[in-house]
Design an enzyme around this catalytic site. Sequence first.
Site, PDB file in Angstrom:
ATOM      1  N   VAL A  62       0.830  -1.196   0.000  1.00 52.36           N
ATOM      2  CA  VAL A  62       0.000   0.000   0.000  1.00 52.36           C
ATOM      3  C   VAL A  62       0.869   1.253   0.000  1.00 52.36           C
ATOM      4  O   VAL A  62       1.974   1.259   0.557  1.00 52.36           O
ATOM      5  CB  VAL A  62      -0.970  -0.004   1.212  1.00 52.36           C
ATOM      6  CG1 VAL A  62      -0.227   0.142   2.531  1.00 52.36           C
ATOM      7  CG2 VAL A  62      -2.074   1.015   1.074  1.00 52.36           C
ATOM      8  N   CYS A  63       0.371   2.296  -0.666  1.00 49.28           N
ATOM      9  CA  CYS A  63       0.982   3.623  -0.607  1.00 49.28           C
ATOM     10  C   CYS A  63      -0.149   4.632  -0.447  1.00 49.28           C
ATOM     11  O   CYS A  63      -1.182   4.297   0.129  1.00 49.28           O
ATOM     12  CB  CYS A  63       1.848   3.900  -1.844  1.00 49.28           C
ATOM     13  SG  CYS A  63       0.942   4.026  -3.395  1.00 49.28           S
ATOM     14  N   ARG A  64       0.001   5.824  -0.960  1.00 54.60           N
ATOM     15  CA  ARG A  64      -1.045   6.840  -0.782  1.00 54.60           C
ATOM     16  C   ARG A  64      -2.256   6.573  -1.671  1.00 54.60           C
ATOM     17  O   ARG A  64      -3.381   6.555  -1.208  1.00 54.60           O
ATOM     18  CB  ARG A  64      -0.476   8.228  -1.062  1.00 54.60           C
ATOM     19  CG  ARG A  64      -1.485   9.332  -0.823  1.00 54.60           C
ATOM     20  CD  ARG A  64      -0.813  10.699  -0.877  1.00 54.60           C
ATOM     21  NE  ARG A  64      -1.798  11.731  -0.599  1.00 54.60           N
ATOM     22  CZ  ARG A  64      -2.166  12.650  -1.474  1.00 54.60           C
ATOM     23  NH1 ARG A  64      -1.637  12.676  -2.676  1.00 54.60           N
ATOM     24  NH2 ARG A  64      -3.061  13.545  -1.139  1.00 54.60           N
ATOM     25  N   GLY A  66      -1.828   4.288  -4.779  1.00 53.11           N
ATOM     26  CA  GLY A  66      -1.653   3.039  -5.507  1.00 53.11           C
ATOM     27  C   GLY A  66      -0.566   2.999  -6.559  1.00 53.11           C
ATOM     28  O   GLY A  66      -0.252   1.938  -7.078  1.00 53.11           O
ATOM     29  N   MET A  90      -3.912   4.267   0.783  1.00 52.78           N
ATOM     30  CA  MET A  90      -4.394   4.733   2.084  1.00 52.78           C
ATOM     31  C   MET A  90      -5.521   5.758   1.948  1.00 52.78           C
ATOM     32  O   MET A  90      -6.325   5.893   2.858  1.00 52.78           O
ATOM     33  CB  MET A  90      -3.244   5.299   2.919  1.00 52.78           C
ATOM     34  CG  MET A  90      -2.281   4.241   3.445  1.00 52.78           C
ATOM     35  SD  MET A  90      -3.071   2.923   4.419  1.00 52.78           S
ATOM     36  CE  MET A  90      -3.747   3.859   5.797  1.00 52.78           C
TER      37      MET A  90
END
Length: 111
Positions: A62-64, A66, A90
Amino acid sequence: MFFGQDVPAVGVTEVPQGAYLLDVREQDEWDAGHAPDAVHIPMSELNDRAAEIPQDREVYVVCRVGGRSAQVTVALNNAGWTARNVDGGMQQWAAAGLPMVSETSDEPYVA
């Protein structure tokens, strides 16, 4: 976000409880808010810290939003891991009302 057929992905509500959730955002993003059981290895440190990521279970990245996590997912899968990108990152996690914690005294948020 669409990254083609080569990036296996799941929605935020499809991440199994107890899954290995790898958060690849930068430190300030992590500090602002993250999933409670996530493991933090920033994308910029991945080459040096890849040995910390288990290869005997599926990895959810996961990141901010995708983009970075999709890149990491492809890299991990090409290197022998089984990884899935968490669609929407996220931002979608927070929008779905899933639990978040902060490394500060502030209310968690997605930076």
